[in-house]
Each structure stands twice: as structure tokens, then as C-alpha cells.
Enzyme design. Structure first.
Site, PDB file in Angstrom:
ATOM      1  N   GLN A 161       1.089  -1.012  -0.460  1.00 32.73           N
ATOM      2  CA  GLN A 161       0.136   0.281   0.032  1.00 32.73           C
ATOM      3  C   GLN A 161       1.014   1.156   0.055  1.00 32.73           C
ATOM      4  O   GLN A 161       1.903   1.196   0.671  1.00 32.73           O
ATOM      5  CB  GLN A 161      -1.197  -0.155   1.119  1.00 32.73           C
ATOM      6  CG  GLN A 161      -2.326  -1.331   1.389  1.00 32.73           C
ATOM      7  CD  GLN A 161      -3.067  -0.988   2.496  1.00 32.73           C
ATOM      8  OE1 GLN A 161      -2.710  -0.879   3.557  1.00 32.73           O
ATOM      9  NE2 GLN A 161      -3.829  -1.583   2.757  1.00 32.73           N
ATOM     10  N   TYR A 175      -8.363   9.135   4.078  1.00 34.78           N
ATOM     11  CA  TYR A 175      -7.024   9.441   4.338  1.00 34.78           C
ATOM     12  C   TYR A 175      -7.085  10.270   2.920  1.00 34.78           C
ATOM     13  O   TYR A 175      -7.524  10.456   2.308  1.00 34.78           O
ATOM     14  CB  TYR A 175      -6.574   7.652   3.894  1.00 34.78           C
ATOM     15  CG  TYR A 175      -6.056   7.253   5.144  1.00 34.78           C
ATOM     16  CD1 TYR A 175      -5.722   7.472   6.566  1.00 34.78           C
ATOM     17  CD2 TYR A 175      -7.055   6.120   4.446  1.00 34.78           C
ATOM     18  CE1 TYR A 175      -6.182   6.679   6.996  1.00 34.78           C
ATOM     19  CE2 TYR A 175      -6.271   5.297   6.057  1.00 34.78           C
ATOM     20  CZ  TYR A 175      -6.648   5.645   7.146  1.00 34.78           C
ATOM     21  OH  TYR A 175      -6.793   4.900   8.590  1.00 34.78           O
ATOM     22  N   ARG A 217      -7.480   1.805  -2.977  1.00 32.41           N
ATOM     23  CA  ARG A 217      -8.545   1.065  -2.399  1.00 32.41           C
ATOM     24  C   ARG A 217      -9.363   2.069  -2.020  1.00 32.41           C
ATOM     25  O   ARG A 217      -8.825   3.370  -1.800  1.00 32.41           O
ATOM     26  CB  ARG A 217      -7.529  -0.099  -0.966  1.00 32.41           C
ATOM     27  CG  ARG A 217      -8.616  -1.000   0.199  1.00 32.41           C
ATOM     28  CD  ARG A 217      -8.151  -0.854   0.921  1.00 32.41           C
ATOM     29  NE  ARG A 217      -8.742  -1.790   1.846  1.00 32.41           N
ATOM     30  CZ  ARG A 217      -8.620  -2.206   2.793  1.00 32.41           C
ATOM     31  NH1 ARG A 217      -7.726  -1.988   4.213  1.00 32.41           N
ATOM     32  NH2 ARG A 217      -9.580  -3.576   3.437  1.00 32.41           N
ATOM     33  N   CYS A 241     -11.297 -17.255  13.274  1.00 30.11           N
ATOM     34  CA  CYS A 241     -11.640 -15.588  13.641  1.00 30.11           C
ATOM     35  C   CYS A 241     -12.450 -15.355  14.302  1.00 30.11           C
ATOM     36  O   CYS A 241     -13.923 -15.813  14.051  1.00 30.11           O
ATOM     37  CB  CYS A 241     -11.451 -14.528  12.851  1.00 30.11           C
ATOM     38  SG  CYS A 241     -11.236 -12.860  13.237  1.00 30.11           S
TER      39      CYS A 241
END
Length: 654
Positions: A106, A178, A226, A349
């Protein structure tokens, strides 16, 4: 050769993206690990990713790499601003490629989403406009053209370094509010120049960054994007805005990676790592909308915990690749187990968030409460056979005892696990009964399977005493006898029923209509009991001996709980130390002002005041056994994470 049809025909189909072939559709999405040091890839991070590559994952997207000095949103992130980063990334790429796993990185700039400075000082944050961040209370400085140009060049330079290091691609992070998303969002980007106003202008920053990335790399290098399919926040980017942005940016990208939420608000941030209160694969419909509108592959993440969930997402055409990051944190071997049909062996999980994102928010390396080997691969990554097999008694069948028994037996010891109750699980049996916590019981299922695979002898319904230990003559004993509710002496009369949380969960008491829950621990028990009783029709006041409910919990779990408490109208009183009760009144004291806090006409006081160890066997076994290990709440009351880690350490030390 077996002719049995694979239960996952879509999940293990390869996918070609530009010059890269993914061997399957399972992805580890970019996530902070807090493993790097000095902003560089190190041996701990390489070992962490190698474990997942060896476990069969098709694509690893490495955590965010800063593209400019102003991108440092934490003190422990990776940076790609200098050529000295290339060697570490090269070693990481070679390691992943040796297992047939593709590696992307990323590329990142947070804009105004600055969590911390490196030396305790507040950092100067930069954004398209002077619009404040609600969550971190950051007031940014507006970017000028010179710095925009620097940052755009930084994306290109960072991509060049990744390409030079041998990575297969990069991903521009325009998700979670972001910097690229801040430019896209007309409620954050208030500029009047070429980067603001119209959608075309607001797209300019991302387009320039993507163009710089492509220019700095080769034709077969993958460039992805993304983005959040809606920030889930009143002033955030909407799903429609995100989709239209993707349509216009599509010629510059090879795939779109869909997520949800924003870092800019507490409510939006919950979606960054959604806790167990959210249903599995809950973003599949959002991804499907993007996939229908775009011609490039669409990736999706968001509580895709099991291979059958990922298979369903792929089969219905909602996405091309599934991010299963926490599933891989919990069980790095999940892909190979699924491909081999060993689905019962997968450690699922439970989305507790405690040791993965919870550790990141505390500034410590990543792990998993069920699999503490995660993040500790250099120390516990290889299970060494015992030099001399021992006869081992593990006393107590909670998570800690189960882990100790499984590890010890896997190393070659002859292990018997004793549990006084009729079921294994200890306090996890109670935890799963709280509202929206049923999935926590998965820790019992997963550890039970580990016991089976390690061939541990399990004896239930037997309370071990010194006589039994003396008769069995073990070489070592692991005491995992747990804890019990801590019940201090408080001034009280019979006018208010005083009970503990365990009694409420076991339905051993009827509380009446007006209840005070005294919460000393500030974890999930007090709020959970309050919510449970409100669901039963009670009027509840939650008195917290802390600044807020869930103070010790992972942030996104805490904030989700806060939302439920508010929606259900549960009264919350912070800074509240329990004193006592009489005459139908519960008395507390403000922990700072020392002034009284009074609740009148109360039927029941529920004590959530933590636990005390049950360790009486330690003294009784002194001199009877050569080797004794205390673990979990028996050693000191903490959480399931510490209990399981204690079990790992004890099983390794035997």
C-alpha cells in the site's frame, strides 16, 4: 487422483491481473502490524508474512508505506521515501515469491488523519482544506501547490522503489478518509482551484498520483486502488461518490479494493476492522454494485472469516478476490487447510479485535488471542519436539488450559486435561451468552479441535485434588484453575439484592425492574450485563469506575458498545467507585471529586468487579510434583488473551 469436487471451486481459481498471476482468490489486506522498526521492513515482519505465504494465501498486500515525510501518521509505520527501504522490501518479496504468493504494498498519505507524533508532540497535518478531523481532533493546514507536487512525486518515487525491490504491484490507499479520499469528498475539500469544486477537479490528485505510479513502474506492474464504498459518516464520502470516482479513475487502475468506513469519526472508524457485532461478509452487496459498474477486478474485505463465506461471495459474482486478513492472523494455514478439505481444522477468527487491531492501537506488535504465535513467529514459529516426553496433568479446561495441553501434546508429551465441569471452555462459556458476543464461543470450538488433533486425553466432570495428583504421579502439572468473581465486603442490608455477573448470566437470579451495574473492570462484562438486562425489560444504570464504558477494550469494540448503550437508553455514570447499599439505595463515590453518587429505589446491584484467582492446589501440590506451572486467571486474573499466551509458554517450556 481424487475425483471429489472441491467445495471451493471459485476460491482456488487463479486470477491474472496484468503481469501477475494470483494462485487463488484469498488476500491478506494491508494492515498495520507494529512490527517494523525505524520505518523499515525487518526480520519480524518478514517472518510474519512468510508464515501466511507458507499457509497458502494468494496475495499479500503489505501495510501502508508512507510516500512523504508528512505521511507519518504513527510513530511505527513503514516509509518508502528513501532508497534504503528497497533491501527490506526485496527480501520480503523474495520470501513471499518462494511460496508462490504475490506481494503488493500500500502507498499511503493520511492527510489530516494523524494519530500521533513520533516524540509526543502534535504533528502538523496537511489536507486539501482547513477542515477539522473529529476523531483525532486535528485541525490541518491546507496543502499548497508545491507540496501537492511533492506528494504526487512521492507516490511515483515510492512505487519505483517497490518495483525495484521486486514487488508485484502497489495499491493507492484512497479508503477510510485518507488524503486521496479527502480530495474526493466535497464536504472536506473546499478548495476553489484546480483540485476542488467539480468532480473532475476533486479527482485530479488521485489521478496525478496514479499516473506518477504508472510512469515510474513497468507495463506488467499492478496498480490498484483501495476505496471505501461509503464512509458510514454524515460528512463522509458516499457510496455513489466513491463509485463514480472509480468509474472515472478506472483507466488508471488494474483493480479496485472495496472496503467501508472512515478514520475521521468514531462511528465510521468501526468499519475499518468491524467487530463480531457485524455479520459476516457484510460488504458483499457493496462490492457487487462496484463490480457490476466496473470492468476491472473488484476485491472486497469485511468480516470474511471462513472459506465458505469467501466462496459464496465469489460464486454470487460480488467480487473477484476476498480479503480474509483476520482469518489469516488467526490461522495462517487457513488457505491450505481449505484447499485440502480440512475445514474442521481451521481456527476461525471470532472478530474480538483484541490482539490484532487492538495491539496496533496500543502501539505494540500484532498477535491473536487464539493464536499467540502470530506476531511472535521468530520465537514461537517452530514447535520443537520435547527432548524427553513427560507425563503431564493440565488442571482446568478453560482457554489457557486447553492451549497448554494442545501445545504440550503436540510436542510429544503424554497429556491429560482435567475439567471439573461437564464442558470445556471456562469463562468463555459465560462470555458467549452476552448480547452480540455469541461468536466468542468459537474459541472453545477451535481449541477443542486443537486438543483432538494433538490427541490430548480429556477428562470432564472430575475435580482434581492432591490425592488424585499423588496417585497419577505426573512429571509436571499445569494449573489452569481460573478465577471467580471478586466480591469485596461492602456495607449492605437486605433491601437491595446483591449479585455477581456470573449469577446473572447463568440465570440463577431474578433482578427486579431497577438495576445498578457496578463496573470496576471497564471491559465488556459490565456493558454486556447492562444490555442483557435492558433486553429483559429492566431499567439499568451502568456505574463505571473509569472514564467511560469499555475503557480497556479495543477501540472499535468499545465504540460499537457505546452505540448500543446509547440506543437502548442505558444510563452511564463514569468515575463511579462502589461504596455500598441500604434502604433501597446504592451509594457510590466519584473517584476524583470524592462526592457521593446516589441511586434510589434500586432492586438489584450487579457486581462486575473483576475476578480473583482460584489457586488453592498450588500449596497442596508443593512437594508432590517436580514441576508446576500456573497460567491464566489462576496466576493472575486478566483476559483470555493472557490465558492462552500463558498456555503457549507453559506448553513450550515443559
Amino acid at each position: 487422483m481424487s475425483t471429489t469436487a472441491s467445495p471451493f471451486p471459485n476460491l482456488f481459481q487463479p486470477l491474472q491481473i496484468r503481469g501477475v498471476r494470483l494462485k487463488n482468490r484469498i488476500m491478506s489486506t494491508g494492515h498495520d502490524t507494529t512490527l517494523p522498526t525505524d520505518g523499515l521492513v525487518n526480520e519480524a515482519l518478514i517472518a510474519y508474512h512468510e508464515t501466511r505465504a507458507a499457509g497458502g494465501v494468494g496475495l499479500i498486500v503489505s501495510q501502508v508505506a508512507g510516500v512523504h515525510e508528512t505521511a507519518r501518521y504513527t510513530s511505527h509505520m513503514l516509509m518508502a521515501t528513501e532508497d534504503d527501504c528497497i533491501d527490506g522490501y526485496r527480501r520480503l518479496a523474495e520470501t513471499c515469491h518462494a511460496h508462490g504468493t504475490a506481494l503488493f504494498s500500500q502507498l499511503f498519505h493520511p492527510g489530516r488523519e494523524i494519530m500521533e507524533g513520533g516524540d509526543g508532540l502534535l504533528t502538523v497535518a496537511y489536507a486539501p482544506s482547513v477542515t477539522p478531523n473529529e476523531r483525532f481532533r486535528v485541525m490541518p493546514r491546507a496543502l499548497d501547490q508545491a507540496m501537492i507536487d511533492e506528494i504526487v512525486a512521492g507516490y511515483g518515487a515510492a512505487a519505483r522503489r517497490m518495483h525495484q525491490a521486486g514487488l508485484d504491484g502497489v495499491e493507492l490507499v484512497a479508503s477510510h478518509g485518507y488524503l486521496p479520499a479527502q480530495f474526493l469528498n466535497p464536504r472536506v475539500n473546499l478548495r476553489m482551484d484546480a483540485y476542488g469544486g467539480s468532480l473532475e477537479n476533486r479527482l485530479r490528485f488521485a489521478a496525478e498520483a496514479l499516473t506518477a505510479i504508472r510512469a515510474a513502474t513497468s507495463e506488467d506492474f499492478v496498480v490498484g486502488l483501495r476505496i471505501s464504498a461509503g464512509d458510514r459518516d454524515e460528512s463522509g464520502l458516499t457510496s455513489d461518490e466513491a463509485l463514480e470516482s472509480c468509474r472515472l479513475l478506472e483507466p488508471l487502475v488494474d483493480y479496485v479494493n472495496v472496503t467501508a468506513g472512515t478514520s475521521a469519526s468514531l462511528g465510521g472508524a468501526v468499519h475499518i476492522v468491524p467487530p463480531m457485532a457485524y455479520r459476516n461478509a457484510y460488504l458483499a452487496s457493496d462490492a457487487a454494485r462496484f463490480r457490476r459498474a466496473l470492468n476491472v477486478p473488484v476485491f472486497v474485505a469485511g468480516r470474511i472469516n471462513q472459506p465458505h463465506e469467501a466462496e459464496a461471495v465469489l460464486a454470487e459474482g460480488a467480487a473477484d478476490v476476498c480479503g480474509m486478513t483476520r482469518a489469516l492472523i488467526c490461522d495462517p494455514d487457513m488457505p491450505v487447510k481449505a484447499e485440502e478439505g480440512r475445514t474442521d481444522d481451521i481456527r476461525a477468527c471470532i472478530a474480538c479485535n483484541q490482539a490484532c487491531i487492538g495491539h496496533f492501537h496500543r502501539g505494540v506488535p500484532i498477535s491473536c488471542i487464539q493464536h499467540p504465535e502470530t506476531g511472535r513467529e521468530l520465537k514461537f514459529g517452530t514447535l520443537t519436539p520435547a527432548a524427553r516426553p513427560k507425563k503431564v496433568m493440565v488442571i482446568g479446561g478453560g482457554p489457557g488450559g486447553m492451549k497448554a495441553a494442545a501445545i504440550a501434546a503436540a510436542r510429544g508429551h503424554k497429556v491429560t486435561l482435567y475439567e471439573a465441569a461437564s464442558q470445556l471452555g471456562g469463562q468463555a462459556l459465560l462470555a458467549q451468552q452476552l448480547p452480540r458476543r455469541a461468536e466468542f464461543g468459537g474459541i472453545i470450538t477451535n481449541l477443542s479441535r486443537e486438543l483432538e488433533l494433538a490427541q490430548v486425553r480429556v477428562v470432564k466432570g472430575v475435580r482434581v485434588d492432591a490425592a488424585l495428583v499423588e496417585a497419577e504421579k505426573p512429571d509436571a502439572v499445569v494449573l489452569a484453575t481460573g478465577g471467580r468473581p471478586y466480591l469485596p465486603e461492602i456495607p449492605a442490608d437486605d433491601s437491595v439484592q446483591v449479585v455477581d455477573a456470573w449469577q446473572v448470566l447463568r440465570r440463577e437470579v431474578k433482578t427486579g425492574s431497577r438495576v445498578v451495574v457496578a463496573d470496576w473492570r471497564c471491559d465488556w462484562i459490565g456493558p454486556g450485563i447492562a444490555e442483557l438486562l435492558v433486553n429483559d425489560g429492566c431499567s439499568v444504570e451502568l456505574a463505571v469506575n473509569g472514564t467511560h464504558p469499555g475503557e480497556l477494550l479495543p477501540l472499535y469494540v468499545r465504540d460499537n458498545i457505546a452505540a448500543e448503550l446509547h440506543k437502548k437508553g442505558i444510563g452511564i455514570t463514569p468515575y463511579a467507585r462502589l461504596y455500598g447499599c441500604d434502604g433501597g439505595t446504592v451509594y457510590l463515590q466519584h473517584t476524583v471529586s470524592e462526592q457521593p453518587i446516589v441511586f434510589d429505589n434500586i432492586d438489584t446491584l450487579v457486581l462486575c468487579l473483576g475476578h480473583e484467582p482460584v489457586d488453592v492446589l498450588k500449596a497442596e501440590l508443593a512437594g508432590l510434583v517436580p514441576e508446576i506451572h500456573l497460567i491464566g486467571d489462576c496466576l493472575a486474573p486478566r483476559t483470555a488473551e493472557e490465558a492462552v499466551y500463558d498456555g503457549l509458554k507453559a506448553g513450550t517450556a515443559l
